[in-house]
Enzyme design. Structure first.
Site, mmCIF file in Angstrom:
data_model
loop_
_atom_site.group_PDB
_atom_site.id
_atom_site.type_symbol
_atom_site.label_atom_id
_atom_site.label_comp_id
_atom_site.label_asym_id
_atom_site.label_seq_id
_atom_site.Cartn_x
_atom_site.Cartn_y
_atom_site.Cartn_z
ATOM 1 N N LYS A 12 0.840 -1.200 0.000
ATOM 2 C CA LYS A 12 0.000 0.000 0.000
ATOM 3 C C LYS A 12 0.884 1.262 0.000
ATOM 4 C CE LYS A 12 -3.860 -2.323 2.330
ATOM 5 N NZ LYS A 12 -4.817 -2.249 3.479
ATOM 6 N N TYR A 52 -12.101 -2.553 -3.748
ATOM 7 C CA TYR A 52 -12.711 -2.676 -2.421
ATOM 8 C C TYR A 52 -14.245 -2.639 -2.482
ATOM 9 C CZ TYR A 52 -8.242 -2.358 0.144
ATOM 10 O OH TYR A 52 -7.000 -2.607 0.678
ATOM 11 N N PHE A 60 -15.518 3.362 7.176
ATOM 12 C CA PHE A 60 -14.116 3.684 6.872
ATOM 13 C C PHE A 60 -13.828 3.714 5.368
ATOM 14 C CE2 PHE A 60 -14.356 -0.920 7.661
ATOM 15 C CZ PHE A 60 -13.765 -1.432 6.518
ATOM 16 N N ARG A 88 -2.033 -14.619 3.562
ATOM 17 C CA ARG A 88 -2.755 -13.969 4.664
ATOM 18 C C ARG A 88 -2.033 -14.200 5.993
ATOM 19 N NH1 ARG A 88 -6.921 -10.272 3.763
ATOM 20 N NH2 ARG A 88 -7.838 -10.880 5.742
ATOM 21 N N THR A 94 -5.890 -8.034 10.124
ATOM 22 C CA THR A 94 -6.236 -6.731 9.546
ATOM 23 C C THR A 94 -5.792 -5.592 10.468
ATOM 24 O OG1 THR A 94 -8.121 -7.723 8.421
ATOM 25 C CG2 THR A 94 -8.173 -5.335 8.689
ATOM 26 N N ARG A 105 2.475 -7.152 8.959
ATOM 27 C CA ARG A 105 1.806 -6.088 9.716
ATOM 28 C C ARG A 105 2.276 -6.074 11.177
ATOM 29 N NH1 ARG A 105 -4.141 -7.356 7.122
ATOM 30 N NH2 ARG A 105 -3.990 -6.007 5.271
ATOM 31 N N ASN A 115 -1.988 -0.130 7.313
ATOM 32 C CA ASN A 115 -1.458 -1.483 7.579
ATOM 33 C C ASN A 115 -0.585 -2.048 6.444
ATOM 34 O OD1 ASN A 115 -3.569 -1.996 5.882
ATOM 35 N ND2 ASN A 115 -4.689 -3.355 7.268
ATOM 36 N N HIS A 118 -1.666 -5.436 1.341
ATOM 37 C CA HIS A 118 -2.929 -6.136 1.066
ATOM 38 C C HIS A 118 -2.640 -7.557 0.605
ATOM 39 C CE1 HIS A 118 -6.833 -7.121 -0.755
ATOM 40 N NE2 HIS A 118 -6.116 -7.618 -1.755
ATOM 41 N N GLU A 129 -9.206 -10.010 -8.209
ATOM 42 C CA GLU A 129 -8.219 -8.938 -8.011
ATOM 43 C C GLU A 129 -7.107 -9.019 -9.059
ATOM 44 O OE1 GLU A 129 -7.182 -9.433 -3.865
ATOM 45 O OE2 GLU A 129 -9.145 -8.730 -3.212
HETATM 46 N N1 UDP Z 1 -9.824 -0.924 7.289
HETATM 47 C C1 UDP Z 1 -9.922 0.215 8.064
HETATM 48 N N2 UDP Z 1 -10.715 0.174 9.190
HETATM 49 C C2 UDP Z 1 -11.378 -0.947 9.556
HETATM 50 C C3 UDP Z 1 -11.279 -2.101 8.758
HETATM 51 C C4 UDP Z 1 -10.494 -2.053 7.623
HETATM 52 O O1 UDP Z 1 -9.319 1.238 7.759
HETATM 53 O O2 UDP Z 1 -12.057 -0.931 10.590
HETATM 54 C C5 UDP Z 1 -8.981 -0.891 6.077
HETATM 55 C C6 UDP Z 1 -7.635 -1.602 6.288
HETATM 56 O O3 UDP Z 1 -6.632 -0.872 5.591
HETATM 57 C C7 UDP Z 1 -7.882 -2.954 5.646
HETATM 58 C C8 UDP Z 1 -8.783 -2.564 4.478
HETATM 59 O O4 UDP Z 1 -9.627 -1.549 5.014
HETATM 60 O O5 UDP Z 1 -6.663 -3.563 5.259
HETATM 61 C C9 UDP Z 1 -9.618 -3.679 3.915
HETATM 62 O O6 UDP Z 1 -10.367 -4.263 4.948
HETATM 63 P P1 UDP Z 1 -10.496 -5.843 5.062
HETATM 64 O O7 UDP Z 1 -11.520 -6.145 6.092
HETATM 65 O O8 UDP Z 1 -10.673 -6.431 3.707
HETATM 66 O O9 UDP Z 1 -9.067 -6.255 5.680
HETATM 67 P P2 UDP Z 1 -7.819 -7.017 5.006
HETATM 68 O O10 UDP Z 1 -8.377 -8.042 4.047
HETATM 69 O O11 UDP Z 1 -6.974 -5.975 4.330
HETATM 70 O O12 UDP Z 1 -7.074 -7.643 6.164
HETATM 71 MG MG MG Z 2 -9.734 -7.833 2.521
#
Ligand code: UDP
Ligand code: MG
Length: 151
Positions: A12, A52, A60, A88, A94, A105, A115, A118, A129
């Site tokens: 990111k 997204y 958010f 993952r 996350t 992370r 974070n 991705h 994707e």
């Molecule tokens: N995010 C955020 N606040 C939240 C949850 C998610 O800013 O409460 C952001 C964070 O950067 C995250 C992205 O949105 O990586 C996508 O969310 P997702 O639930 O898909 O998490 P990921 O798959 O990236 O772990």
């Molecule tokens: Mg995700």
């Protein structure tokens, strides 16, 4: 049974700015994954909203799109056994505060909204994707070390 998969991994804008691109690539390389696509991209808001799309409506979401458009990202596709799930695990949770040390992370981030990396969360989302970020297709080549990584 483990299967050979492809996953979409993206450094990111904060990861790029903080100079973590090389470290993140090195982790996937050393683990034994094969790099099959890579580029530095300044993504448009429209493109990021597609990436997204599942999160549209979350409180958010606007901040997430602004963050993701704030600078270039490094888009990559990595291939190998259980690439989606393993990617993952390598990323961590996350929320970086819940990520174990040793994960990307967990080693480099504190805030959920910064974070740094991705990773696709399922094989189907990985396929979507990859198609979104690499409409030109992936790079086909033989990795001569494959026999040392796979049985
Ligand atoms: N995010 C955020 N606040 C939240 C949850 C998610 O800013 O409460 C952001 C964070 O950067 C995250 C992205 O949105 O990586 C996508 O969310 P997702 O639930 O898909 O998490 P990921 O798959 O990236 O772990
Ligand atoms: Mg995700």
């Amino acid at each position: 049974m483990s299967t050979k998969e492809q996953t979409y991994i993206m450094v990111k804008p904060d990861g790029v700015q903080r100079g973590l691109v090389g470290d993140i690539i090195a982790r996937f390389e050393k683990r034994g994954f094969k790099l099959v696509a890579l580029k530095l991209v300044q993504a448009t808001t429209e493109h990021l909203e597609k990436h997204y799309a599942d999160l549209k409506g979350k409180p958010f979401f606007p901040g997430l799109i602004k963050y993701m458009a704030s600078g270039p990202v490094v888009a990559m596709v990595w291939e190998g056994l259980d690439a989606v799930k393993t990617g993952r695990v390598m990323l961590g949770a996350t929320n970086p505060l819940a990520s174990a040390p040793g994960t990307i992370r967990g080693d480099y981030a504190l805030a959920v909204g910064r974070n740094i990396c991705h990773g696709s969360d399922a094989v189907e989302s990985a396929q979507k994707e990859i198609a979104l970020w690499f409409p030109e297709g992936l790079v086909q080549y033989t990795n001569t070390l494959e026999g040392w990584v796979f049985e």
